[in-house]
Scaffold this motif. Structure first.
Motif, mmCIF file in Angstrom:
data_model
loop_
_atom_site.group_PDB
_atom_site.id
_atom_site.type_symbol
_atom_site.label_atom_id
_atom_site.label_comp_id
_atom_site.label_asym_id
_atom_site.label_seq_id
_atom_site.Cartn_x
_atom_site.Cartn_y
_atom_site.Cartn_z
ATOM 1 N N HIS A 8 36.494 37.139 37.122
ATOM 2 C CA HIS A 8 37.418 36.912 36.007
ATOM 3 C C HIS A 8 36.869 35.814 35.091
ATOM 4 O O HIS A 8 36.578 34.703 35.528
ATOM 5 C CB HIS A 8 38.796 36.536 36.538
ATOM 6 N N LEU A 9 36.754 36.132 33.801
ATOM 7 C CA LEU A 9 36.151 35.215 32.830
ATOM 8 C C LEU A 9 37.192 34.485 31.987
ATOM 9 O O LEU A 9 36.920 33.393 31.483
ATOM 10 C CB LEU A 9 35.209 36.005 31.908
ATOM 11 N N SER A 10 38.382 35.071 31.799
ATOM 12 C CA SER A 10 39.422 34.424 30.994
ATOM 13 C C SER A 10 40.783 34.879 31.489
ATOM 14 O O SER A 10 40.889 35.777 32.320
ATOM 15 C CB SER A 10 39.248 34.775 29.508
ATOM 16 N N GLY A 11 41.836 34.249 30.956
ATOM 17 C CA GLY A 11 43.189 34.588 31.379
ATOM 18 C C GLY A 11 43.649 33.699 32.525
ATOM 19 O O GLY A 11 43.000 32.716 32.900
ATOM 20 N N ASN A 79 32.508 45.620 26.788
ATOM 21 C CA ASN A 79 31.550 44.912 25.930
ATOM 22 C C ASN A 79 32.032 44.897 24.469
ATOM 23 O O ASN A 79 31.285 45.178 23.538
ATOM 24 C CB ASN A 79 30.156 45.529 26.039
ATOM 25 N N ARG A 80 33.361 44.624 24.294
ATOM 26 C CA ARG A 80 34.002 44.465 22.989
ATOM 27 C C ARG A 80 34.229 45.788 22.256
ATOM 28 O O ARG A 80 34.630 45.794 21.089
ATOM 29 C CB ARG A 80 33.205 43.515 22.080
ATOM 30 N N ARG A 94 31.225 43.754 30.681
ATOM 31 C CA ARG A 94 32.406 42.897 30.520
ATOM 32 C C ARG A 94 33.573 43.780 30.088
ATOM 33 O O ARG A 94 33.479 44.482 29.076
ATOM 34 C CB ARG A 94 32.151 41.804 29.488
ATOM 35 N N VAL A 95 34.655 43.721 30.841
ATOM 36 C CA VAL A 95 35.838 44.537 30.589
ATOM 37 C C VAL A 95 36.973 43.621 30.131
ATOM 38 O O VAL A 95 37.242 42.603 30.763
ATOM 39 C CB VAL A 95 36.260 45.314 31.857
ATOM 40 N N GLN A 96 37.623 43.986 29.020
ATOM 41 C CA GLN A 96 38.746 43.211 28.502
ATOM 42 C C GLN A 96 39.967 44.105 28.374
ATOM 43 O O GLN A 96 39.888 45.234 27.883
ATOM 44 C CB GLN A 96 38.410 42.609 27.137
ATOM 45 N N PRO A 102 43.020 39.263 29.056
ATOM 46 C CA PRO A 102 42.082 38.730 30.046
ATOM 47 C C PRO A 102 40.805 39.574 30.132
ATOM 48 O O PRO A 102 40.826 40.785 29.930
ATOM 49 C CB PRO A 102 42.881 38.784 31.355
ATOM 50 N N GLU A 103 39.693 38.910 30.464
ATOM 51 C CA GLU A 103 38.391 39.575 30.513
ATOM 52 C C GLU A 103 37.739 39.307 31.870
ATOM 53 O O GLU A 103 37.887 38.227 32.434
ATOM 54 C CB GLU A 103 37.513 39.065 29.369
#
Length: 689
Positions: A8-11, A79-80, A94-96, A102-103
């Motif tokens: 988990h990168l964010s959130g 990937n955006r 990368r999945v958002q 959250p990403e």
């Protein structure tokens, strides 16, 4: 053991790592539901759908994986780039979940082996074909522009076969070989200078094409998103138009029936029906205009006539023109809208005593249909204007206190708990009231020149009384007097000490305020900070233990608001059904269940029907008189309780504060105060040099 690794990168789960073993692997469900293997917080991650996405093995590749978006509200991005249906998922992608949700990074443990480099064929590559330079304008972007495909400063958006392609390896080798052959007779130093120069040019060209391709992808995705948002708004307004047309049809049918039976007796009914039909037609025309504007916007987007707004990497729009759907506004600012509950009374500034509505004994029979022993509210007639007689004495329980309780809405403007609402929510004693709200009596006694002159029906009681302005007549003393003819009568001593004076406050209001945040039951004590003297706006403060999300307020004044534009109103209208939560006390002495209302805000949309601004000018006249600086809204599904709620524009900025509604002749409208009056309370700019 081989496994899928989710980093988990964010959130709310940032820096956490989750692993799913591949032995016996079937799927990984992602969402907020309890059965999700990758589960997100149901309250704090509200951009994630309950069942958002699913990861499964790729049927065509036993070592590969697919991710499928499960019709989530905010979409799934790899990937955006937004994906639809099933899409290939690679190690390191990368999945958002949603454009600002959250990403996480998708990995496979152990990582897949890197395939060996493929050897090129030994046959020499054919020479690169040179593109001819057009001499006319031709067709397609950039034709006829000399050697330049696009004007300076613009991004090349050509697709397909016309799109610029990166330079291949064979081309580089051929160019270097040609240079070496041509320079055999020159010095070795000059040859290497030329070779290095060509390599620098080629590397720079490759970098340009890579950046250009990325920009094209961003533009294509942004254009698609804007078209989807516009289409959603178009569909929503089309549904509203059908409803409006049906209402108009019914109103016209009712009018035709009344006209067919036209008599002098039903003239008022016909007039009301005509007003209702006219209002319904106005609503229909307004919706048709909105739909026409949206269709034009959609056509321009599809034709490429509208500039594409590319979001910045952080998910924040690059310009303020990016529209937000009502759903997105609700999801983003739901927790910024608060429920306000109040209980209030008015007191005598000089003594601090509670103020009552004075009730006088009907001992002289002023109201003949009521017993002479009954106590009735008293009103003073001052030049044709009626006002209630007040007192600071309870009169043995016969006087009724000037008190009240109500609820309203507000919205946070700072993270530490400051909120804006209406003045009549935080200072109800400064609003107009019907005196019938403070007594149960159906008749009252009328006084003029210190003498009882008649009896009033409840329908004749003052309806525009402002409690904070007191009264011209106050009972300071009450005595019972024996009268040989009438028996016991009441004698009262009067004064005008609570008479309204704009320079001196004789009556003050006191209140207890509680604030509840959206989707919760916990009440927090709040206070009134300051009130606007210009409009129905007030600033309050609630102490919160943690920082809260505040709304974004628009700059400028009502000159930036356009008639016909769609707005979103949020708040807590009293007509909305309550949602209750049951909480059982763990206290051994009071272990009983407690029923609490859950603050659940409503969201409504509609057009701005009229903009009345103090800066407006009417051609041909020197000035005009209006009902104030307000916005008239075509939102009639909300009302009492929504006072103080925010009014958002399409960019998700608060442009006004909802504050009133009115009905006349079968038609109704609602009104909002421009948010600039709220900004003035916060900025507190000097009013003189």
């Amino acid at each position: 053991m081989p496994s899928i690794v989710i980093r988990h990168l964010s959130g709310t789960k940032a820096n956490q790592v989750e692993e799913v073993p591949l032995q016996g692997f079937r799927e990984v469900l992602i969402g907020r539901e309890a059965n999700a293997q990758i589960r997100f917080d149901a309250d704090r991650e509200d951009l994630v759908s309950r069942n958002h996405a699913r990861i499964v093995r790729d049927p065509a590749d036993p070592n590969g994986f697919l991710i499928t978006d499960l019709d989530s509200r905010n979409g799934t991005f790899i990937n955006r780039h937004r994906v639809y249906g099933a899409s290939r998922l690679q190690h390191g992608d990368r999945v958002q979940l949603g454009p600002s949700g959250p990403e996480f990074s998708f990995e496979v443990s152990p990582p897949p082996a890197v395939p060996p480099t493929r050897l090129a064929e030994s046959a020499p590559a054919p020479p690169t074909r040179e593109a001819p330079v057009g001499s006319g304008m031709g067709s397609g972007m950039g034709s006829g522009m000399g050697g330049s495909a696009v004007p300076p400063g613009m991004v090349d958006t050509r697709m397909g076969g016309d799109a610029p392609r990166p330079v291949g390896r064979a081309t580089v080798e051929r160019l270097v070989g040609d240079v070496a052959t041509q320079m055999k007779g020159e010095s070795r130093k000059n040859m290497w200078i030329a070779v290095i120069g060509i390599l620098v040019v080629l590397v720079a060209g490759a970098a340009y094409f890579a950046v250009n391709k990325h920009q094209q992808d961003l533009q294509a995705e942004a254009a698609r998103q804007q078209q989807e948002d516009t289409q959603r708004k178009l569909d929503s307004n089309a549904t509203d138009l059908k409803i409006a047309q049906e209402e108009q049809r019914k109103a016209n049918a009712e009018l035709q029936i009344l006209l067919s039976r036209k008599t002098a007796a039903n003239a008022k009914e016909i007039a009301a029906a005509q007003d209702k039909a006219a209002a319904a037609q106005k609503t229909t025309e307004s919706k048709m205009k909105v739909i026409a504007d949206l269709n034009k916007t959609l056509e321009d987007l599809k034709a490429g006539k509208t500039p594409v707004v590319i979001p910045s990497p952080g998910g924040v729009p690059a310009t303020a023109t990016t529209p937000m759907t009502p759903e997105a506004i609700g999801a983003k600012y739901n927790k910024s809208v608060v429920l306000i509950e109040a209980a209030w009374k008015i007191t005598d500034t000089g003594t601090g005593s509670q103020i009552y509505l004075y009730h006088h004994r009907n001992d002289l029979g002023a109201c003949p249909d009521v017993s002479k022993t009954e106590y009735l509210p008293m009103f003073i007639d001052d030049g044709g204007t009626l006002s209630p007689v007040l007192s600071t004495l309870p009169n043995e329980g016969n006087n009724t206190p000037i008190v009240g309780s109500h609820s309203g809405s507000g919205f946070l403007v700072t993270g530490d708990g400051f909120f804006l609402t209406n003045r009549h929510v935080l200072a109800p004693w400064r609003a107009t009231w019907n005196v019938s709200d403070f007594t149960k009596k159906s008749v009252g006694i009328k006084v003029k020149n210190n003498s009882i002159v008649g009896c009033l029906k409840a329908s004749e009681f003052p309806t525009q009384w402002v409690p904070s302005e007191g009264s011209k007549m106050v009972v300071d003393k009450i005595e019972s007097v024996m009268n040989s003819g009438a028996g016991v009568s009441t004698k009262s001593t009067y004064s005008d000490r609570l008479k309204y004076n704009p320079l001196r406050t004789s009556v003050q209001g006191e209140a207890i305020f509680n604030v509840t945040f959206a989707k919760t039951t916990q009440r927090y004590s709040a206070k009134s900070v300051t009130l606007s003297e210009k409009h129905d706006v007030a600033l309050g403060k609630v102490d919160v233990p943690i920082a809260k999300d505040a709304v974004v307020m628009a700059d400028g004044d009502t000159n930036t608001v356009q008639q016909g534009q769609t707005v979103v109103v949020m708040g807590y209208p009293a007509i909305s059904p309550d949602v209750f939560g049951v909480e059982v006390s763990r206290d051994m002495f009071t272990n009983r269940a407690h029923l609490s209302a859950i603050a659940d805000p409503s969201l409504t949309t509609g057009p701005v029907m009229k903009v009345i601004s103090s800066g407006s000018q009417v051609k041909g006249v020197d000035g005009y008189i209006s009902s104030g600086e307000i916005l008239e809204l075509g939102i009639n599904t909300t009302g009492a309780g929504n006072s103080g709620g925010p009014v958002f524009d399409a960019q998700g900025k608060v442009i006004a504060i909802f504050y009133a509604g009115a009905s006349r002749g079968g038609a109704s409208a609602t009104f909002a105060v421009p948010v600039k009056f709220g900004r003035e309370l916060m900025d507190n700019k000097p009013v003189m040099r």
